[in-house]
Design an enzyme around this catalytic site. Structure first.
Site: not given
Ligand code: PPS
Length: 294
Positions: A46, A107, A137, A192, A226, A231
């Protein structure tokens, strides 16, 4: 009764809790053969994995979004440590069948990484996210996925998360282990929060690390493609193409909030202060600093 009977158990490998099927197939992961031109994306769950995956894809395709939009993100960059029940492929098998150059996702902590990645001196991009937003998250993701155990009550989940009793273990060990590894291997360590604050600057760092020169116009196309709002509505990046037996989007979204500081809606002041104290203690020697708001 467990409302999510299909949820997987966690099984420890070298003290790190992993999804049961990942642990059962551990030898296949450990023996995975990296290739010198692989680009490996590593995160604690996440931390924005899909975001950085899409950024890397866009950079390597010179900003051509049509090339990226041909397949869902999880088919373009295999998730090495993911094993799904049949008929879905295992991450290592998908990666083995893929022609070079490959973009791979994991991961795993630095200490569990298949040794061939170190031997081949592969380029690795690590994306870290502050523990408070990562925990929130992760809690929401555990509610929507059938691949992990039910999260139960938020307070208990958070305690387990801080203690490292969750998938992939301790957030502290993960971010510190990779931070230390970056001094010995070609690892780009990103945050991030920086990516959110200044995507063009951070995407520029990724491009330079990958040896790609990006004209301004292409960089700005990548920033737009992105961005969270792009997305979230793109079926090739929002995971809506996965069946509800894996991710139930009626419970939560994979692309949920995409912000820095959503933890304020979930953590009590006491919980937040306790995490601040633990971070001060556990990160002190590393010099790592995380921002929890912009
Ligand atoms: S996983 O399942 O562990 O691979 O998930 P992961 O992709 O690492 O994390 C998901 C969180 O990343 C946020 N996310 C983004 N944030 C900002 N910008 C972009 N483009 C973006 N893409 C994915 C996603 O919304 C999840 O965070 P939360 O806080 O739950 O919204």
């Amino acid at each position: 009764m467990d409302p999510k009977p299909k949820g997987w158990r966690l099984v420890k490998i070298e003290g790190v809790p992993l999804a049961e099927l990942t642990a059962k197939n551990w030898n296949q992961i450990k023996d995975f053969q990296a290739r010198p031109d692989d680009v490996l994306i590593c995160t604690f769950p996440k931390a924005g994995t899909a975001w950085i995956q899409e950024i890397v894809e866009m950079i390597l395709h010179g900003g051509d979004s049509q090339k990226c939009d041909q397949l869902p993100i999880y088919q373009r960059s295999p998730f090495l440590d993911l094993f799904l029940p049949k008929p879905y492929l295992a991450g290592v098998k998908e990666a083995e069948e893929m022609p070079s150059p490959r973009i791979l996702k994991t991961h795993l902590s630095a200490k569990l990484l298949p040794p061939s990645f170190w031997k081949q001196n592969c380029k690795i991009i690590y994306l870290a996210r502050n523990i408070k937003d990562s925990a929130v998250s992760s809690f929401c993701f555990h509610q929507m996925t059938h691949l992990l155990p039910s999260p139960g009550d938020w307070n208990d989940f958070l305690e387990n998360y801080i203690a490292g009793e969750c998938t992939y273990g301790s957030w502290f060990d993960h971010v510190c282990g990779w931070w230390e590894a970056k001094d010995h291997y070609p690892i780009l360590y990103l945050f991030y929060e920086d990516l959110k604050e200044n995507p063009a600057q951070e995407i520029g760092k990724v491009a330079r690390f990958l040896g790609v020169e990006l004209p301004e116009s292409v960089l700005s196309q990548i920033v737009q493609h992105t961005a969270f709002k792009s997305m979230k509505v793109n079926p090739m990046t929002n995971f809506s193409t996965l069946p509800s037996s894996i991710l139930d989007h009626t419970v939560s979204s994979y692309m949920r909030k995409g912000t820095v500081g959503d933890w304020k809606e979930h953590l009590t002041v006491a919980q937040s202060e306790r995490i601040d104290d633990i971070c001060a203690q556990k990160l002190r020697d590393s010099g790592l600093i995380f921002r929890t708001q912009l």
